[in-house]
Write a protein that holds these residues in place. Structure first.
Motif, PDB file in Angstrom:
ATOM      1  N   LEU A  66       0.825  -1.206   0.000  1.00 36.21           N
ATOM      2  CA  LEU A  66       0.000   0.000   0.000  1.00 36.21           C
ATOM      3  C   LEU A  66       0.859   1.255   0.000  1.00 36.21           C
ATOM      4  O   LEU A  66       0.633   2.180  -0.790  1.00 36.21           O
ATOM      5  N   SER A  67       1.862   1.296   0.873  1.00 38.48           N
ATOM      6  CA  SER A  67       2.742   2.462   0.894  1.00 38.48           C
ATOM      7  C   SER A  67       3.562   2.546  -0.385  1.00 38.48           C
ATOM      8  O   SER A  67       3.859   3.631  -0.891  1.00 38.48           O
ATOM      9  N   GLN A  68       3.900   1.393  -0.940  1.00 38.75           N
ATOM     10  CA  GLN A  68       4.657   1.372  -2.194  1.00 38.75           C
ATOM     11  C   GLN A  68       3.832   1.960  -3.329  1.00 38.75           C
ATOM     12  O   GLN A  68       4.339   2.741  -4.136  1.00 38.75           O
ATOM     13  N   SER A  69       2.549   1.601  -3.380  1.00 33.79           N
ATOM     14  CA  SER A  69       1.689   2.101  -4.457  1.00 33.79           C
ATOM     15  C   SER A  69       1.480   3.601  -4.342  1.00 33.79           C
ATOM     16  O   SER A  69       1.338   4.297  -5.353  1.00 33.79           O
ATOM     17  N   ALA A  70       1.463   4.111  -3.106  1.00 29.81           N
ATOM     18  CA  ALA A  70       1.299   5.551  -2.910  1.00 29.81           C
ATOM     19  C   ALA A  70       2.581   6.299  -3.222  1.00 29.81           C
ATOM     20  O   ALA A  70       2.551   7.410  -3.771  1.00 29.81           O
ATOM     21  N   ALA A  71       3.729   5.705  -2.882  1.00 28.86           N
ATOM     22  CA  ALA A  71       5.010   6.406  -3.015  1.00 28.86           C
ATOM     23  C   ALA A  71       5.587   6.334  -4.418  1.00 28.86           C
ATOM     24  O   ALA A  71       6.244   7.286  -4.866  1.00 28.86           O
ATOM     25  N   SER A  72       5.365   5.216  -5.129  1.00 25.51           N
ATOM     26  CA  SER A  72       6.056   4.997  -6.407  1.00 25.51           C
ATOM     27  C   SER A  72       5.831   6.094  -7.443  1.00 25.51           C
ATOM     28  O   SER A  72       6.793   6.615  -8.007  1.00 25.51           O
ATOM     29  N   PRO A  73       4.572   6.483  -7.730  1.00 28.77           N
ATOM     30  CA  PRO A  73       4.408   7.519  -8.752  1.00 28.77           C
ATOM     31  C   PRO A  73       4.982   8.861  -8.318  1.00 28.77           C
ATOM     32  O   PRO A  73       5.570   9.588  -9.118  1.00 28.77           O
ATOM     33  N   LEU A  74       4.833   9.185  -7.015  1.00 28.82           N
ATOM     34  CA  LEU A  74       5.376  10.444  -6.525  1.00 28.82           C
ATOM     35  C   LEU A  74       6.894  10.458  -6.609  1.00 28.82           C
ATOM     36  O   LEU A  74       7.503  11.429  -7.082  1.00 28.82           O
ATOM     37  N   LEU A  75       7.536   9.372  -6.175  1.00 31.04           N
ATOM     38  CA  LEU A  75       8.990   9.310  -6.198  1.00 31.04           C
ATOM     39  C   LEU A  75       9.518   9.285  -7.625  1.00 31.04           C
ATOM     40  O   LEU A  75      10.586   9.840  -7.918  1.00 31.04           O
ATOM     41  N   GLY A  76       8.785   8.623  -8.524  1.00 28.50           N
ATOM     42  CA  GLY A  76       9.197   8.619  -9.920  1.00 28.50           C
ATOM     43  C   GLY A  76       9.193  10.025 -10.510  1.00 28.50           C
ATOM     44  O   GLY A  76      10.124  10.436 -11.205  1.00 28.50           O
ATOM     45  N   GLN A  77       8.141  10.795 -10.215  1.00 30.07           N
ATOM     46  CA  GLN A  77       8.073  12.160 -10.710  1.00 30.07           C
ATOM     47  C   GLN A  77       9.132  13.042 -10.048  1.00 30.07           C
ATOM     48  O   GLN A  77       9.722  13.913 -10.692  1.00 30.07           O
ATOM     49  N   LEU A  78       9.359  12.816  -8.736  1.00 31.64           N
ATOM     50  CA  LEU A  78      10.394  13.583  -8.046  1.00 31.64           C
ATOM     51  C   LEU A  78      11.788  13.280  -8.605  1.00 31.64           C
ATOM     52  O   LEU A  78      12.645  14.160  -8.657  1.00 31.64           O
ATOM     53  N   SER A  79      11.999  12.027  -9.030  1.00 30.20           N
ATOM     54  CA  SER A  79      13.297  11.697  -9.616  1.00 30.20           C
ATOM     55  C   SER A  79      13.475  12.380 -10.961  1.00 30.20           C
ATOM     56  O   SER A  79      14.596  12.722 -11.354  1.00 30.20           O
ATOM     57  N   ASP A  80      12.381  12.605 -11.699  1.00 29.14           N
ATOM     58  CA  ASP A  80      12.449  13.378 -12.933  1.00 29.14           C
ATOM     59  C   ASP A  80      12.808  14.835 -12.635  1.00 29.14           C
ATOM     60  O   ASP A  80      13.538  15.484 -13.392  1.00 29.14           O
ATOM     61  N   ARG A  81      12.303  15.329 -11.515  1.00 29.82           N
ATOM     62  CA  ARG A  81      12.470  16.747 -11.206  1.00 29.82           C
ATOM     63  C   ARG A  81      13.776  17.046 -10.463  1.00 29.82           C
ATOM     64  O   ARG A  81      14.458  18.021 -10.770  1.00 29.82           O
ATOM     65  N   PHE A  82      14.114  16.207  -9.487  1.00 26.34           N
ATOM     66  CA  PHE A  82      15.263  16.481  -8.627  1.00 26.34           C
ATOM     67  C   PHE A  82      16.455  15.558  -8.876  1.00 26.34           C
ATOM     68  O   PHE A  82      17.523  15.773  -8.314  1.00 26.34           O
ATOM     69  N   GLY A  83      16.269  14.504  -9.667  1.00 27.52           N
ATOM     70  CA  GLY A  83      17.386  13.616  -9.970  1.00 27.52           C
ATOM     71  C   GLY A  83      17.251  12.250  -9.327  1.00 27.52           C
ATOM     72  O   GLY A  83      16.664  12.104  -8.254  1.00 27.52           O
ATOM     73  N   ARG A  84      17.790  11.245 -10.013  1.00 28.04           N
ATOM     74  CA  ARG A  84      17.688   9.860  -9.518  1.00 28.04           C
ATOM     75  C   ARG A  84      18.495   9.666  -8.233  1.00 28.04           C
ATOM     76  O   ARG A  84      18.086   8.945  -7.331  1.00 28.04           O
ATOM     77  N   LYS A  85      19.664  10.331  -8.147  1.00 25.52           N
ATOM     78  CA  LYS A  85      20.567  10.122  -7.025  1.00 25.52           C
ATOM     79  C   LYS A  85      19.913  10.507  -5.704  1.00 25.52           C
ATOM     80  O   LYS A  85      20.035   9.790  -4.701  1.00 25.52           O
ATOM     81  N   ARG A  86      19.219  11.615  -5.669  1.00 26.99           N
ATOM     82  CA  ARG A  86      18.591  12.058  -4.426  1.00 26.99           C
ATOM     83  C   ARG A  86      17.507  11.098  -3.964  1.00 26.99           C
ATOM     84  O   ARG A  86      17.351  10.834  -2.768  1.00 26.99           O
ATOM     85  N   ILE A  87      16.745  10.565  -4.916  1.00 27.77           N
ATOM     86  CA  ILE A  87      15.688   9.616  -4.552  1.00 27.77           C
ATOM     87  C   ILE A  87      16.290   8.316  -4.047  1.00 27.77           C
ATOM     88  O   ILE A  87      15.787   7.706  -3.087  1.00 27.77           O
ATOM     89  N   LYS A 194      27.017   8.955 -10.210  1.00 24.50           N
ATOM     90  CA  LYS A 194      27.154  10.239 -10.886  1.00 24.50           C
ATOM     91  C   LYS A 194      25.944  11.109 -10.605  1.00 24.50           C
ATOM     92  O   LYS A 194      24.812  10.630 -10.549  1.00 24.50           O
ATOM     93  N   GLY A 195      26.184  12.404 -10.418  1.00 24.98           N
ATOM     94  CA  GLY A 195      25.078  13.337 -10.224  1.00 24.98           C
ATOM     95  C   GLY A 195      24.232  13.440 -11.482  1.00 24.98           C
ATOM     96  O   GLY A 195      24.726  13.262 -12.601  1.00 24.98           O
ATOM     97  N   ASP A 196      22.970  13.749 -11.300  1.00 30.19           N
ATOM     98  CA  ASP A 196      22.042  13.835 -12.428  1.00 30.19           C
ATOM     99  C   ASP A 196      22.079  15.217 -13.059  1.00 30.19           C
ATOM    100  O   ASP A 196      22.280  16.230 -12.384  1.00 30.19           O
ATOM    101  N   THR A 197      21.859  15.227 -14.348  1.00 29.91           N
ATOM    102  CA  THR A 197      21.586  16.487 -15.039  1.00 29.91           C
ATOM    103  C   THR A 197      20.074  16.628 -15.121  1.00 29.91           C
ATOM    104  O   THR A 197      19.413  15.972 -15.922  1.00 29.91           O
ATOM    105  N   VAL A 198      19.553  17.467 -14.229  1.00 28.84           N
ATOM    106  CA  VAL A 198      18.103  17.571 -14.096  1.00 28.84           C
ATOM    107  C   VAL A 198      17.582  18.704 -14.967  1.00 28.84           C
ATOM    108  O   VAL A 198      18.100  19.817 -14.932  1.00 28.84           O
ATOM    109  N   VAL A 199      16.579  18.383 -15.755  1.00 29.27           N
ATOM    110  CA  VAL A 199      15.916  19.411 -16.558  1.00 29.27           C
ATOM    111  C   VAL A 199      14.654  19.821 -15.828  1.00 29.27           C
ATOM    112  O   VAL A 199      13.674  19.070 -15.796  1.00 29.27           O
ATOM    113  N   ARG A 200      14.683  20.997 -15.218  1.00 24.66           N
ATOM    114  CA  ARG A 200      13.544  21.448 -14.428  1.00 24.66           C
ATOM    115  C   ARG A 200      12.501  22.078 -15.350  1.00 24.66           C
ATOM    116  O   ARG A 200      12.810  22.907 -16.201  1.00 24.66           O
ATOM    117  N   GLN A 201      11.273  21.696 -15.123  1.00 28.95           N
ATOM    118  CA  GLN A 201      10.205  22.223 -15.945  1.00 28.95           C
ATOM    119  C   GLN A 201       9.651  23.503 -15.322  1.00 28.95           C
ATOM    120  O   GLN A 201       9.372  23.527 -14.113  1.00 28.95           O
TER     121      GLN A 201
END
Length: 417
Positions: A66-87, A194-201
């Motif tokens: 249940l917590s995985q289903s709630a967290a996965s889409p949010l964390l996936g979007q956050l990794s797009d925004r802030f980078g994979r390494k931080r997540i 390696k640090g991510d090159t994040v493209v912020r929208q």
């Protein structure tokens, strides 16, 4: 050098993975999986000491999903925004906290809370898969996903192997070992990745991003793949979640009932099979099977394995069952992920991976509870029959709705978004 030769060299370079980027990711995923592999074999027996029934055990697994289903889409979007390494860093920190809580647990409620927290680390795999997609080309995307899944397999072997030894001392010791591995994972992620090159929208692009995401998941091929993934994960979840309870009640290993040490051997064997499939079979199957044919084969292996496990009365039959199911699951993960990723724009990889994982986690909420309820009533044949029926449904959908000509993991991209 001719233009043609130069083009071939450039194409060959694009087909090769950059192992300087992949090896740290492999280590991070392996450490994460080793922690899971250390805890998974002892968790059912850890809860049996608290007199938990299969149904209660299923509820604990469902809380994690249940917590995985709630967290996965949010964390996936956050990794797009802030980078994979931080997540990845955040997920390892949460794993440390949840494993410490599990090790100190004195009640079923505390175990449930600990596993609920651990479900929040689901961003680890979706961020790792997105990182692999970011650093690979469509031509070697399936190989990059294979690296991630091979890391899962190696981690499972190491974690389960150590757990089989440490569980003889106490069921608490493997948990503390998993905690130490997660803490080490923080270090490797911080200094090795390696640090991510994040493209912020820009804020003005938010609505457009939502439209792009809806268009992406609106692709007919992606919808079919998601449904097939749900069938696979529901069947696999019903099987794996209650297998230790089923075998503990119905299978005798070397003159004694199956316990945490013996179940650790099964987890380790699964990891070995996973690695061998990733290294030697994945590319071969992808060359000779269409995407449709490979997915049908995956479901056939699962059905064969589940039926074999249900009737197993000797170690060779049980070993054959594990071989079939583990091979099918090892083929499934990179096949589904690669097929999804080639339809997704680079900037939305994390979001779609996370959303796909969230949908899969929904099945993980229901499947252990349903399987636990069935086993709690003693309907063992119904449990096996339900798993087989769901797998057959997935195979039929794949056989009738997926294109027959596309090679596995190399489906042509959908229409431009």
């Amino acid at each position: 050098m001719s233009v043609e030769t130069g083009s071939k060299d450039a194409a060959g370079a694009s087909d090769r993975l950059d192992w300087r980027l992949m090896l740290p990711l492999f280590a991070i995923v392996s450490l994460y999986a080793a922690g899971i592999g250390a805890v998974l074999p002892i968790l059912p027996f850890y809860m049996r000491q608290m007199e938990a029934s299969p149904f209660v055990f299923g509820l604990v697994l469902a809380s994690e999903a249940l917590s995985q289903s709630a967290a996965s889409p949010l964390l996936g979007q956050l990794s797009d925004r802030f980078g994979r390494k931080r997540i990845l860093l955040a997920s390892h920190f949460i794993a440390v906290v949840s494993l410490l809580l599990l090790a100190l647990a004195q009640s079923i409620f505390t175990v449930l809370l600990a596993r609920f927290l651990f479900g929040l680390t689901a961003g680890n795999f979706s961020a790792a898969a997105a990182y692999a997609a970011d650093n690979s080309s469509p031509a070697n995307r399936r190989q990059a996903m294979g690296v991630v899944n091979a890391g899962l397999g190696l981690g499972a072997i190491v974690g389960a192997g150590l757990s089989s030894i440490l569980s003889e001392i106490s069921l608490d010791v493997p948990i503390y070992m998993a905690l130490a591995l997660s803490a080490f994972g923080v270090t490797v992620t911080m200094f090795g990745l390696k640090g991510d090159t994040v493209v912020r929208q820009p804020a003005a692009e938010a609505d457009r991003a939502k439209i792009l995401f809806r268009a992406t998941v609106g692709s007919p091929v992606i919808r079919v793949l998601i449904v097939v993934m749900l069938c696979h994960c529901f069947a696999f979840g019903m099987y794996t979640s209650q297998l230790p309870n089923f075998l503990a009640d119905h299978f005798v290993w070397n003159g004694r009932a199956l316990g945490p040490r013996e179940f650790s051997y099964i987890i380790a064997a699964d990891g070995v099979i996973n690695i061998l499939v990733q290294l030697f079979l994945l590319r071969w199957f992808g060359r000779f099977f269409s995407e449709q044919g490979l997915i049908t084969l995956i479901f056939a292996l699962i059905c064969t394995g589940v039926v074999s496990a249900g009737i197993a009365s000797s170690i060779p039959v049980l070993a054959f069952a594990i071989l079939c199911i583990s091979t099918g699951d090892a083929l499934a993960k990179p096949t589904y992920l690669a097929a999804l990723s080639v339809h997704v724009p680079p900037g939305r990889q994390g979001a779609v991976m996370g959303a796909g994982q969230a949908l899969v986690a929904v099945t993980d909420i229901v499947s252990p509870v349903l399987a636990g309820f069935i086993l709690g009533l003693g309907f063992y044949a119904a449990w096996i029959g339900a798993v087989v029926a769901i797998a057959i449904t997935g195979a039929m959908i794949a056989a009738t709705c997926l294109p027959r000509h596309a090679a596995a993991g190399t489906t042509a991209p959908g229409p431009p978004l």
